[in-house]
Design an enzyme around this catalytic site. Structure first.
Site, PDB file in Angstrom:
ATOM      1  CB  SER A 135     -16.536 -15.706 -40.480  1.00  0.00           C
ATOM      2  OG  SER A 135     -15.337 -16.460 -40.577  1.00  0.00           O
TER       3      SER A 135
ATOM      4  CB  THR B 154     -14.790 -18.133 -34.377  1.00  0.00           C
ATOM      5  OG1 THR B 154     -16.108 -17.709 -34.063  1.00  0.00           O
ATOM      6  CG2 THR B 154     -13.809 -17.467 -33.434  1.00  0.00           C
TER       7      THR B 154
ATOM      8  CB  THR C 298     -15.656 -14.069 -34.661  1.00  0.00           C
ATOM      9  OG1 THR C 298     -16.715 -14.274 -35.591  1.00  0.00           O
ATOM     10  CG2 THR C 298     -16.253 -13.640 -33.332  1.00  0.00           C
TER      11      THR C 298
ATOM     12  NE  ARG D 236     -24.408 -13.402 -31.304  1.00  0.00           N
ATOM     13  CZ  ARG D 236     -23.451 -14.161 -31.841  1.00  0.00           C
ATOM     14  NH1 ARG D 236     -22.398 -13.591 -32.409  1.00  0.00           N
ATOM     15  NH2 ARG D 236     -23.532 -15.477 -31.829  1.00  0.00           N
TER      16      ARG D 236
ATOM     17  CB  THR E 120     -15.689 -22.171 -34.838  1.00  0.00           C
ATOM     18  OG1 THR E 120     -16.259 -21.266 -35.785  1.00  0.00           O
ATOM     19  CG2 THR E 120     -15.638 -23.556 -35.470  1.00  0.00           C
ATOM     20  N   GLY E 121     -18.780 -21.800 -34.307  1.00  0.00           N
ATOM     21  CA  GLY E 121     -20.128 -22.245 -34.632  1.00  0.00           C
ATOM     22  C   GLY E 121     -21.182 -21.306 -34.117  1.00  0.00           C
TER      23      GLY E 121
END
Length: 305
Positions: A31, A165, A183, A193, A216-217
């Protein structure tokens, strides 16, 4: 790597840059860094940010192409421009002008991921209100005849590990607080994006008078609430780091109960904490801590709520 940079006399900025760079080179969890999480065209692009809590300066890059050292380019934005965020092809051209080599971010792993996604009719994806039906087929897409209003959050169609991340908070010997993120973004994202990671206050935030936070997420949801900024401001009022983290996520959870997200927080006294939203597949969140009392980084865990 991060702690060694401090022990060797480096600044908090050096420590964050070296720590994130190491993760970029190692392609942490797939990631971070090159060679994973291709977008809809099969290309891997990078987002990164670094924030100096002494001066409140920020350097960030989004949708960075062809450059492996995203965190270092972010620092170059901060130190060699009066801007905060550069994106896309222009960010890559800036990096090349600053001496960063242009390299292919594609690997056999990322191409295999892309090919498998195509074989599965481009599932999952991040399209909505388009034709043909994005839940059943690939594009190209055109606007649908009707636009469904309201929240769109297809958690059931997304792998919670598909958008992660590395986030770091470093408090240096002079009490300087620096935060950083890096990330490769959401897997199979729409080209162009940019997520929360390079957005100050969303991906991370630092203020040497208070402390720092990093998140993060699911960045498309989390960036709407600036959780890192909120957590730091809550610590400014005297709230402990763990409570500040949990309160910042609770604000998001009120609107998006099923979102995937976690946040780490640390204040200038050395207290730290973390919180995560409990969803299927995520009941605990792990993070690493290094300080003068430990010989090596220690893994900590928190139960999600």
């Amino acid at each position: 790597m991060t702690w060694n940079a401090l022990k060797d006399g480096g600044s908090a900025l050096d420590a964050v840059e070296k720590g994130c760079s190491r993760c970029e080179q190692d392609m942490c969890d797939g990631s971070v860094g090159y060679g994973s999480h291709p977008d809809e065209t099969g290309e891997t692009t990078l987002d990164a940010m670094i924030m100096n809590g002494d001066t409140m300066e920020v350097g960030a890059v989004g949708n960075l192409r062809r450059i492996k050292s995203a965190i270092s380019v972010a620092r170059a934005v901060m130190e060699h421009t009066a801007h905060t965020l550069l994106v896309g092809e222009s960010a890559s051209e800036f990096a090349e002008n600053m001496g960063f080599p242009a390299e292919d971010l594609t690997t056999n792993t990322s191409m295999t991921m892309f090919a498998e996604w195509l074989r599965q009719n481009c599932q999952p994806n991040y399209r909505k209100n388009v034709f043909p039906d994005p839940t059943k087929s690939c594009g190209p897409y055109k606007p649908g005849s009707k636009v469904q209003r309201g929240r769109w959050h297809q958690q059931e169609r997304k792998d919670i590990r598909s958008h992660d991340t590395i986030g770091m908070i470093v408090i240096g010997p002079s009490a300087q607080v620096v935060a950083g993120t890096s990330t490769n973004g959401a897997n199979h994202k729409v080209p162009g994006r940019v997520g929360d990671s390079p957005i100050a206050g969303a991906g991370a935030y630092a203020d040497s008078a208070v402390g720092g936070a990093a998140a993060t997420g699911d960045g498309d949801v989390m960036m709407r609430f600036l959780p890192s900024y909120l957590a730091v401001e809550l610590m400014r009022t005297g709230m402990d780091p763990s409570s500040a983290c949990k309160t910042a996520l609770s604000r998001i959870k009120k609107h998006y109960p099923g979102f995937f997200g976690a946040i780490i927080c640390a204040n200038t006294t050395g207290m730290y904490g973390a919180a995560c939203n409990k969803v299927p597949g995520l009941s605990q969140f792990s993070f690493m801590v290094s300080n003068p009392h430990t010989e090596s980084p220690i893994q900590k865990k928190v139960d999600c709520f």
